[in-house]
Motif scaffolding. Sequence first.
Motif, PDB file in Angstrom:
ATOM      1  N   PRO A 143       0.825  -1.210   0.000  1.00 34.21           N
ATOM      2  CA  PRO A 143       0.000   0.000   0.000  1.00 34.21           C
ATOM      3  C   PRO A 143       0.864   1.267   0.000  1.00 34.21           C
ATOM      4  O   PRO A 143       1.913   1.307   0.639  1.00 34.21           O
ATOM      5  CB  PRO A 143      -0.798  -0.119   1.302  1.00 34.21           C
ATOM      6  CG  PRO A 143       0.069  -0.948   2.193  1.00 34.21           C
ATOM      7  CD  PRO A 143       0.780  -1.907   1.282  1.00 34.21           C
ATOM      8  N   ARG A 144       0.430   2.261  -0.753  1.00 34.64           N
ATOM      9  CA  ARG A 144       1.144   3.539  -0.807  1.00 34.64           C
ATOM     10  C   ARG A 144       0.176   4.674  -0.535  1.00 34.64           C
ATOM     11  O   ARG A 144      -0.904   4.734  -1.125  1.00 34.64           O
ATOM     12  CB  ARG A 144       1.760   3.754  -2.187  1.00 34.64           C
ATOM     13  CG  ARG A 144       3.056   3.056  -2.368  1.00 34.64           C
ATOM     14  CD  ARG A 144       3.770   3.635  -3.542  1.00 34.64           C
ATOM     15  NE  ARG A 144       5.109   3.062  -3.588  1.00 34.64           N
ATOM     16  CZ  ARG A 144       6.031   3.472  -4.394  1.00 34.64           C
ATOM     17  NH1 ARG A 144       5.788   4.437  -5.242  1.00 34.64           N
ATOM     18  NH2 ARG A 144       7.207   2.910  -4.380  1.00 34.64           N
ATOM     19  N   ALA A 145       0.605   5.580   0.334  1.00 36.96           N
ATOM     20  CA  ALA A 145      -0.176   6.787   0.583  1.00 36.96           C
ATOM     21  C   ALA A 145      -0.137   7.646  -0.675  1.00 36.96           C
ATOM     22  O   ALA A 145       0.827   7.589  -1.450  1.00 36.96           O
ATOM     23  CB  ALA A 145       0.400   7.541   1.772  1.00 36.96           C
ATOM     24  N   GLU A 146      -1.149   8.447  -0.865  1.00 38.04           N
ATOM     25  CA  GLU A 146      -1.212   9.295  -2.054  1.00 38.04           C
ATOM     26  C   GLU A 146      -0.011  10.239  -2.075  1.00 38.04           C
ATOM     27  O   GLU A 146       0.294  10.895  -1.078  1.00 38.04           O
ATOM     28  CB  GLU A 146      -2.519  10.094  -2.053  1.00 38.04           C
ATOM     29  CG  GLU A 146      -2.781  10.809  -3.351  1.00 38.04           C
ATOM     30  CD  GLU A 146      -4.157  11.421  -3.399  1.00 38.04           C
ATOM     31  OE1 GLU A 146      -4.270  12.512  -3.977  1.00 38.04           O
ATOM     32  OE2 GLU A 146      -5.091  10.814  -2.867  1.00 38.04           O
ATOM     33  N   GLY A 147       0.689  10.275  -3.177  1.00 39.64           N
ATOM     34  CA  GLY A 147       1.839  11.155  -3.340  1.00 39.64           C
ATOM     35  C   GLY A 147       3.127  10.632  -2.722  1.00 39.64           C
ATOM     36  O   GLY A 147       4.151  11.297  -2.788  1.00 39.64           O
ATOM     37  N   ALA A 148       3.104   9.453  -2.130  1.00 44.13           N
ATOM     38  CA  ALA A 148       4.313   8.903  -1.509  1.00 44.13           C
ATOM     39  C   ALA A 148       5.308   8.501  -2.578  1.00 44.13           C
ATOM     40  O   ALA A 148       4.976   7.799  -3.523  1.00 44.13           O
ATOM     41  CB  ALA A 148       3.959   7.699  -0.649  1.00 44.13           C
ATOM     42  N   GLU A 149       6.536   8.980  -2.426  1.00 43.78           N
ATOM     43  CA  GLU A 149       7.597   8.647  -3.358  1.00 43.78           C
ATOM     44  C   GLU A 149       8.801   8.175  -2.587  1.00 43.78           C
ATOM     45  O   GLU A 149       9.014   8.558  -1.444  1.00 43.78           O
ATOM     46  CB  GLU A 149       7.975   9.870  -4.200  1.00 43.78           C
ATOM     47  CG  GLU A 149       6.883  10.307  -5.139  1.00 43.78           C
ATOM     48  CD  GLU A 149       7.325  11.475  -6.004  1.00 43.78           C
ATOM     49  OE1 GLU A 149       8.543  11.697  -6.146  1.00 43.78           O
ATOM     50  OE2 GLU A 149       6.442  12.150  -6.534  1.00 43.78           O
ATOM     51  N   PHE A 150       9.599   7.359  -3.229  1.00 43.41           N
ATOM     52  CA  PHE A 150      10.812   6.839  -2.618  1.00 43.41           C
ATOM     53  C   PHE A 150      11.972   7.397  -3.440  1.00 43.41           C
ATOM     54  O   PHE A 150      12.329   6.837  -4.476  1.00 43.41           O
ATOM     55  CB  PHE A 150      10.767   5.311  -2.632  1.00 43.41           C
ATOM     56  CG  PHE A 150      11.714   4.665  -1.668  1.00 43.41           C
ATOM     57  CD1 PHE A 150      11.927   5.185  -0.407  1.00 43.41           C
ATOM     58  CD2 PHE A 150      12.396   3.521  -2.023  1.00 43.41           C
ATOM     59  CE1 PHE A 150      12.785   4.580   0.489  1.00 43.41           C
ATOM     60  CE2 PHE A 150      13.263   2.901  -1.143  1.00 43.41           C
ATOM     61  CZ  PHE A 150      13.459   3.443   0.120  1.00 43.41           C
ATOM     62  N   PRO A 151      12.580   8.518  -2.983  1.00 37.42           N
ATOM     63  CA  PRO A 151      13.623   9.175  -3.796  1.00 37.42           C
ATOM     64  C   PRO A 151      14.787   8.229  -4.105  1.00 37.42           C
ATOM     65  O   PRO A 151      15.224   7.473  -3.261  1.00 37.42           O
ATOM     66  CB  PRO A 151      14.099  10.322  -2.916  1.00 37.42           C
ATOM     67  CG  PRO A 151      13.122  10.451  -1.808  1.00 37.42           C
ATOM     68  CD  PRO A 151      12.379   9.159  -1.709  1.00 37.42           C
TER      69      PRO A 151
END
Length: 178
Positions: A143-151
């Motif tokens: 699951p990913r929160a909205e706008g979550a990114e992994f730089p």
Amino acid sequence: MEKQDSPEFSRPVAVETVKEEGAFAIEATPAERENLARRLGIVSVDRLSADLRLRRQMGAMVRLEGEFAAEVTQACVVTLAPVHSRIAAAVDRRYGPAEALTETDAEDISLEDEDPPEVLVGGVIDLGEAVSEQLALEIDPFPRAEGAEFPGYSSGPEPVEKAKSPFAALEDLLKKQK
């Protein structure tokens, strides 16, 4: 994962009490939802209910069909922020006594075929456990929160540079020789 004597969400039904068809509406209590969330490794199961039918089939076979609805909260795999989701899915299983199951039911399984029947243990089908198992299959594993990114990491495959054809490589060699 620790082994328990009974499932967190248990609604056993004795098959002998079902004549031709039986309808069941079940809902998990707050304590059952809390224990189920722990088992599934998620933050919480906020709601879980199902409308199910048990139907006798040929011989000693019994079919469990129905739908369930759940609301769950999981931790985002990137930020650990809570991710709320609603799940609505079908449950469709067959049960039968061990002696009624054939060797082909266990060995020749194809993805296109219907799932082989579950072994009916003690003449009881646990409706709650069947719903819990299906819920476990339906939950988003990442699951990913909205706008979550992994730089620094892409969320998909990197573009692949197109390889030169052998003729283009030969043409480059000819140009270098001239």
